[in-house]
Design a protein around this motif. Sequence first.
Motif, PDB file in Angstrom:
ATOM      1  N   ALA A 233      -3.181   7.244   0.709  1.00  0.00           N
ATOM      2  CA  ALA A 233      -3.888   6.010   0.893  1.00  0.00           C
ATOM      3  C   ALA A 233      -5.215   6.299   2.037  1.00  0.00           C
ATOM      4  CB  ALA A 233      -2.817   4.640   1.214  1.00  0.00           C
TER       5      ALA A 233
ATOM      6  N   ALA B 145       1.216   3.705  -3.312  1.00  0.00           N
ATOM      7  CA  ALA B 145       0.877   5.305  -2.744  1.00  0.00           C
ATOM      8  C   ALA B 145       1.980   6.018  -3.224  1.00  0.00           C
ATOM      9  CB  ALA B 145       0.501   5.318  -1.457  1.00  0.00           C
TER      10      ALA B 145
ATOM     11  N   ALA C 144       0.766  -1.306   0.059  1.00  0.00           N
ATOM     12  CA  ALA C 144       0.087  -0.113   0.057  1.00  0.00           C
ATOM     13  C   ALA C 144       0.908   1.338   0.093  1.00  0.00           C
ATOM     14  CB  ALA C 144      -0.710   0.303   1.040  1.00  0.00           C
TER      15      ALA C 144
ATOM     16  N   VAL D 111      -4.912   4.397  -3.483  1.00  0.00           N
ATOM     17  CA  VAL D 111      -4.851   2.966  -2.687  1.00  0.00           C
ATOM     18  C   VAL D 111      -5.800   2.782  -1.581  1.00  0.00           C
ATOM     19  CG1 VAL D 111      -3.346   1.369  -1.447  1.00  0.00           C
ATOM     20  CG2 VAL D 111      -2.439   2.697  -3.293  1.00  0.00           C
TER      21      VAL D 111
END
Lengths: 149, 519
Positions: free
Chosen positions: B205, B35, B31, B41
Amino acid sequence: MKSPERYKVLTKYEAEILRAAIPDVLGENEGLPPVDADRIVRWIDTQYLAKSTFEFRLLYRFLILALQFLFPFLFGSEYKIFLQLSSEEKQHLFNKWAQSRLYLLRNSFTIFRLAICFAYYGQDEVSRAIGYDAAAKLEEASKRQVVRD
Amino acid sequence: MILSYQDIHSDVKVDCDVAVIGSGAGGAVVAKELAEMGHSVAVVEEGGYFTRKDFRCRPVESMLSMYRDSGQTFTLGRPICILPLGKTVGGTTTINSGTCLRIPPKVLKEWQENYGLKELNEEELGLFCERIERFLYVQPADPEVVGTNNLKFKEGADKLGYSAGFLPRNAKECDGSGLCTFCCPIDAKQSMNISYIPEASKLGATIYANCLAEKIVVENGRATGVLGHFVDPDSGRKAKSIQLGAKVVILAAGAIYTPYFLLKNKLATSSGQVGKHLRIHPCVGVAASFDEDVCCWDGIPQSTYVDEFFEEEGIMFEGATTPPEVQSNTLPYAGNKHAKLMSQFSKIALFGSMVSDTSEGSVRALPFSHRPIVLYNLNKNDIRRLQLSVVHLAEIWFATGAKRVYPMLATMAELTSPKQVEELKRFKLSGKDFTITAYHPMGTCRMGSDPTKSVVNVNCETWDVKRLFICDASVFPTSLGVNPQMTIMAIATRTAAHIDGVLARTNSTKEVIMNDDTV
């Protein structure tokens, strides 16, 4: 009039068996504070079993009932139900259960004892008596926080 | 942005580039990396988001809130193994010991040669590891704060001439609170919840905590989104729904719940390998009592190692201590005998061993059950090595001056002299004699070059569903032999780089199509 005892997970009967088991699972030693079985039963019921999975609650309650009716027969020479055993007989039973060659039984003792140990040794005054001061650790930790660069 | 159940007041419907299920060592890393590469994300995490303010230095509270099934997850078989798993933002990294060992070269070589994973090379993974180690402040445990328990064991190993050292850990300015496995109280341990996840959040994110993913949407053989629900952490009841549309979906729920999710949803199962080949690194512990205080709760619980038997036998000794309420259950006996031991708890030490297992278990999904069934039986080779572990642990404790040793065996509650260690060597133990815990499930969606024998390819994309990637220890083809978080993170970093390429190609294709439309 005193209101009847109510439990979240256990029945009164199961609580009674558990209450009778706790002092002999934990035992006594002059270095340790006295065991408050009532408080431990309440804690196991409301803080442990109530937050556990359905399957685990079922297993724990089964173990309590097995302790009352099955284990005295399995680990003792003459048949008595658990609540009829003396303290010495109960400790003998628990030691046999703890050291059983049948791994399912031995593991079930670990499960049974874990909740009791959590409740007893998790008390500040008990852990402090054996040298582990959780409250002081918390206070110390609250003064410090590591920050990433 | 990190949103929990109480922040969500209506159903969530979001489109993003990447949807990630799980926020542990795999999910959090992929993640943050994606990102950082500029992709949108969204991460869904079934557990809650906790910070040090929620922590009260009592293990039970952490277990009830941050562990899956309140720490009562176990495998069925001979023997039954307790298998604690994290269920919180940061996954198991939030409640692990912080050890960061790289993949052993011989294991990587085996993956390359036997599973066709030649593209996973030491040099490339080494670069990813360096990047992760920098980000997580990985360094060997400071001898000043490793604690007497660990120092004593290392001293015993040194006396016997065994190879030993201090473990590399993802900790910054650690003061040895001794509570790593119940969430670090001072944020020294750089678990995902205080490192990669906040960084991913800073980079744009969105992390949805208390959010249970239930379904991966597949259209034309491609993963296109995730459906799920928020869950009330108090009652466990389902609340608002979540619908994520995504160009790529990453499943990173760990080696138990990732295969369970796939089996439940009948996804990526054509090889018949999903849920199979489970490895867990079975662990045994041996306690010892001394005349002097050890205060095993002081210092970093897992900070020293002995790897003397790693190359030949796949046995790794690592420290493992916990506060008294947990450790009390590892000591033998009940009643007054147990109370006597506990009253001298400050003089009791504990060390553990894990075996790079060759036994294989499985994860099953039963039609009407809402949790996986995990089956695992020890084979003879692993039983032999577990026995060898107990023997050497006892030998090392006696070498460092222990008066009594507690091997946690059904057949032997305590050893009072080194002579008995020799007797223990001759015992014929079975799997049922041990008290086993395990902390590292792996291998249930193995990676490989043959679609009939593996679930994902070398880039962790499932063979059956395009754009569905798996980023956790379930992709390991074999047991690792060392703590897996560093390898999970390194492979996740590699996978993120690959996904970036996939997304770049998708975007450029779209641009071409759009330009064509314009024309």
